[in-house]
Design a protein around this motif. Structure first.
Motif, PDB file in Angstrom:
ATOM      1  N   LEU A   1      66.370  55.944  26.248  1.00  0.00           N
ATOM      2  CA  LEU A   1      67.341  55.912  25.442  1.00  0.00           C
ATOM      3  C   LEU A   1      67.439  54.416  24.754  1.00  0.00           C
ATOM      4  N   SER A   2      66.883  53.537  25.200  1.00  0.00           N
ATOM      5  CA  SER A   2      66.968  52.194  24.381  1.00  0.00           C
ATOM      6  C   SER A   2      65.916  52.062  23.537  1.00  0.00           C
ATOM      7  N   THR A   3      64.727  52.870  23.586  1.00  0.00           N
ATOM      8  CA  THR A   3      63.656  53.093  22.452  1.00  0.00           C
ATOM      9  C   THR A   3      64.194  53.841  21.295  1.00  0.00           C
ATOM     10  N   GLU A   4      64.964  55.092  21.751  1.00  0.00           N
ATOM     11  CA  GLU A   4      65.769  55.699  20.924  1.00  0.00           C
ATOM     12  C   GLU A   4      66.682  55.059  19.835  1.00  0.00           C
TER      13      GLU A   4
ATOM     14  N   SER B   1      63.001  34.110  36.031  1.00  0.00           N
ATOM     15  CA  SER B   1      64.246  34.248  35.441  1.00  0.00           C
ATOM     16  C   SER B   1      64.664  33.896  33.966  1.00  0.00           C
ATOM     17  N   ASP B   2      63.555  33.392  33.119  1.00  0.00           N
ATOM     18  CA  ASP B   2      63.685  33.075  31.722  1.00  0.00           C
ATOM     19  C   ASP B   2      62.836  34.061  31.119  1.00  0.00           C
ATOM     20  N   CYS B   3      62.693  35.193  31.542  1.00  0.00           N
ATOM     21  CA  CYS B   3      61.843  36.261  30.900  1.00  0.00           C
ATOM     22  C   CYS B   3      62.666  36.863  29.968  1.00  0.00           C
ATOM     23  N   SER B   4      62.121  36.896  28.618  1.00  0.00           N
ATOM     24  CA  SER B   4      62.841  37.425  27.335  1.00  0.00           C
ATOM     25  C   SER B   4      62.667  38.956  27.140  1.00  0.00           C
ATOM     26  N   ILE B   5      61.712  39.470  28.075  1.00  0.00           N
ATOM     27  CA  ILE B   5      61.643  40.879  27.688  1.00  0.00           C
ATOM     28  C   ILE B   5      62.631  41.882  28.441  1.00  0.00           C
ATOM     29  N   ALA B   6      63.055  42.780  27.636  1.00  0.00           N
ATOM     30  CA  ALA B   6      64.091  43.347  28.057  1.00  0.00           C
ATOM     31  C   ALA B   6      63.662  44.306  29.396  1.00  0.00           C
ATOM     32  N   VAL B   7      64.782  44.356  30.428  1.00  0.00           N
ATOM     33  CA  VAL B   7      64.573  45.076  31.455  1.00  0.00           C
ATOM     34  C   VAL B   7      63.767  46.514  31.483  1.00  0.00           C
ATOM     35  N   ASN B   8      64.570  47.207  30.410  1.00  0.00           N
ATOM     36  CA  ASN B   8      64.078  48.502  30.176  1.00  0.00           C
ATOM     37  C   ASN B   8      62.580  48.634  29.749  1.00  0.00           C
ATOM     38  N   GLU B   9      61.891  47.701  28.885  1.00  0.00           N
ATOM     39  CA  GLU B   9      60.771  47.932  28.370  1.00  0.00           C
ATOM     40  C   GLU B   9      59.643  47.253  29.187  1.00  0.00           C
ATOM     41  N   SER B  10      60.338  46.355  30.184  1.00  0.00           N
ATOM     42  CA  SER B  10      59.406  45.722  31.147  1.00  0.00           C
ATOM     43  C   SER B  10      59.242  46.707  32.234  1.00  0.00           C
ATOM     44  N   SER B  11      59.986  47.721  32.189  1.00  0.00           N
ATOM     45  CA  SER B  11      59.678  48.712  33.305  1.00  0.00           C
ATOM     46  C   SER B  11      58.554  49.428  33.135  1.00  0.00           C
ATOM     47  N   LEU B  12      58.150  49.742  31.881  1.00  0.00           N
ATOM     48  CA  LEU B  12      56.929  50.206  31.198  1.00  0.00           C
ATOM     49  C   LEU B  12      55.812  49.461  31.486  1.00  0.00           C
ATOM     50  N   LEU B  13      55.860  48.194  31.157  1.00  0.00           N
ATOM     51  CA  LEU B  13      54.693  47.315  31.472  1.00  0.00           C
ATOM     52  C   LEU B  13      54.598  47.033  32.687  1.00  0.00           C
ATOM     53  N   VAL B  14      55.567  46.955  33.617  1.00  0.00           N
ATOM     54  CA  VAL B  14      55.319  46.878  35.254  1.00  0.00           C
ATOM     55  C   VAL B  14      54.462  48.263  35.850  1.00  0.00           C
ATOM     56  N   GLU B  15      55.017  49.445  35.106  1.00  0.00           N
ATOM     57  CA  GLU B  15      54.402  50.711  35.529  1.00  0.00           C
ATOM     58  C   GLU B  15      52.760  50.707  35.188  1.00  0.00           C
ATOM     59  N   LEU B  16      52.597  50.074  34.017  1.00  0.00           N
ATOM     60  CA  LEU B  16      51.235  50.027  33.596  1.00  0.00           C
ATOM     61  C   LEU B  16      50.173  49.371  34.553  1.00  0.00           C
ATOM     62  N   ILE B  17      51.017  48.061  35.073  1.00  0.00           N
ATOM     63  CA  ILE B  17      50.349  47.401  36.137  1.00  0.00           C
ATOM     64  C   ILE B  17      49.972  47.968  37.492  1.00  0.00           C
ATOM     65  N   LEU B  18      51.193  48.811  37.672  1.00  0.00           N
ATOM     66  CA  LEU B  18      50.944  49.440  39.184  1.00  0.00           C
ATOM     67  C   LEU B  18      49.885  50.497  38.893  1.00  0.00           C
ATOM     68  N   ASP B  19      49.933  51.309  37.958  1.00  0.00           N
ATOM     69  CA  ASP B  19      49.084  52.417  37.852  1.00  0.00           C
ATOM     70  C   ASP B  19      47.665  51.481  37.681  1.00  0.00           C
ATOM     71  N   VAL B  20      47.145  50.326  37.045  1.00  0.00           N
ATOM     72  CA  VAL B  20      45.695  49.881  37.282  1.00  0.00           C
ATOM     73  C   VAL B  20      45.531  49.504  38.715  1.00  0.00           C
ATOM     74  N   ILE B  21      46.750  49.092  39.386  1.00  0.00           N
ATOM     75  CA  ILE B  21      46.492  48.697  40.908  1.00  0.00           C
ATOM     76  C   ILE B  21      46.100  50.008  41.654  1.00  0.00           C
ATOM     77  N   TYR B  22      46.555  50.910  41.218  1.00  0.00           N
ATOM     78  CA  TYR B  22      46.420  52.289  41.959  1.00  0.00           C
ATOM     79  C   TYR B  22      45.137  52.886  41.558  1.00  0.00           C
ATOM     80  N   THR B  23      44.707  52.741  40.476  1.00  0.00           N
ATOM     81  CA  THR B  23      43.290  53.402  40.051  1.00  0.00           C
ATOM     82  C   THR B  23      42.146  52.430  40.334  1.00  0.00           C
ATOM     83  N   THR B  24      42.408  51.141  40.428  1.00  0.00           N
ATOM     84  CA  THR B  24      41.100  50.290  40.685  1.00  0.00           C
ATOM     85  C   THR B  24      41.289  49.197  41.866  1.00  0.00           C
ATOM     86  N   SER B  25      42.254  49.646  42.947  1.00  0.00           N
ATOM     87  CA  SER B  25      42.408  48.511  43.904  1.00  0.00           C
ATOM     88  C   SER B  25      41.198  48.444  44.830  1.00  0.00           C
TER      89      SER B  25
END
Length: 236
Positions: free
Chosen positions: A128-131, A185-209
């Motif tokens: 919704l936020s990207t929309e 705490s001073d992260c300027s990235i919006a929470v909604n978009e950061s969730s996509l970035l964190v998901e990418l990191i967790l995907d990398v951990i899942y596939t290459t751990s």
């Protein structure tokens, strides 16, 4: 062993299917895969919302496969399949409006203060936020930086899929996190978009751990603008 997208669905490997679809979405954006086939694939998954024997956990699982891909590919879809994108979003808006009355089971490891944020709801808020931002993502850059767009090349087709029938013995995905992300705490990235970035990191951990060196390399090469300096990933 390499599985097809259909096999991932048949074997209830929903996390693999979600990662697989994100990869297909990137190939579509670079005009390697036929975008009409991609739209049809997503619409086929959305058909789970119209099943006669409606199961919330089943629907949540299949919707979880497509949400982040829609968010990252929406700009391309708006340019090339605007009516299809609108139809997808309209169907999802109805689903999430009705879902607010149901128990939440997709717990999210992303946000420091809210340990039990519903993952599916958070990803939906990202959509919704990207929309609202005309489908533009500010912090996520092109996933395949070294791959030139295949504008004049032959498009590859996707094999049509079918949604496996509901089986009472199926255990639908209720992802329990193995890692937790802490944003500065001073992260300027919006929470909604950061969730996509964190998901990418967790995907990398899942596939290459299994390969720590490769895992570190892939995380450092993720398509983000100065995001990693604001993030700590911890094992739960």
């Amino acid at each position: 062993i390499q599985l097809s997208f259909q096999e991932c669905l048949n074997l209830n490997k929903f996390n693999e299917a979600r990662i697989f679809l994100k990869f297909i979405g990137e190939l579509v954006k670079y005009r390697v895969v036929n975008s009409n086939d991609f739209v049809q694939l997503i619409n086929t998954i959305l058909q789970v919302l119209n099943e006669f024997e409606f199961k919330r956990s089943r629907c949540d699982t299949f919707i979880s496969i497509i949400l982040s891909t829609i968010a990252s590919c929406a700009s391309f879809l708006k340019e090339n399949h605007e009516e299809d994108l609108k139809s997808m979003i309209d169907n999802l808006k109805i689903y999430f409006t009705n879902r607010q009355l149901s128990p939440k089971e997709f717990f999210c490891p992303f946000i420091n203060e809210n340990q039990n944020v519903d993952l599916l709801e958070l990803l939906w808020q990202t959509v919704l936020s990207t929309e609202k931002n005309d489908w533009k993502l500010k912090y996520i850059i092109n996933f395949m930086n070294d791959l030139k767009s295949n504008k004049n090349g032959e498009l590859h087709s996707l094999t049509p899929i079918t949604i496996p029938q509901h089986n009472e013995n199926n255990i639908y995905c209720k992802p329990m996190p193995t890692h937790q992300a802490f944003l500065a705490s001073d992260c300027s990235i919006a929470v909604n978009e950061s969730s996509l970035l964190v998901e990418l990191i967790l995907d990398v951990i899942y596939t290459t751990s299994a390969d720590k060196v490769e895992c570190k390399k892939e995380i450092q090469n993720l398509p983000s603008n100065n995001f990693l300096e604001s993030l700590i990933i911890a094992v739960i």
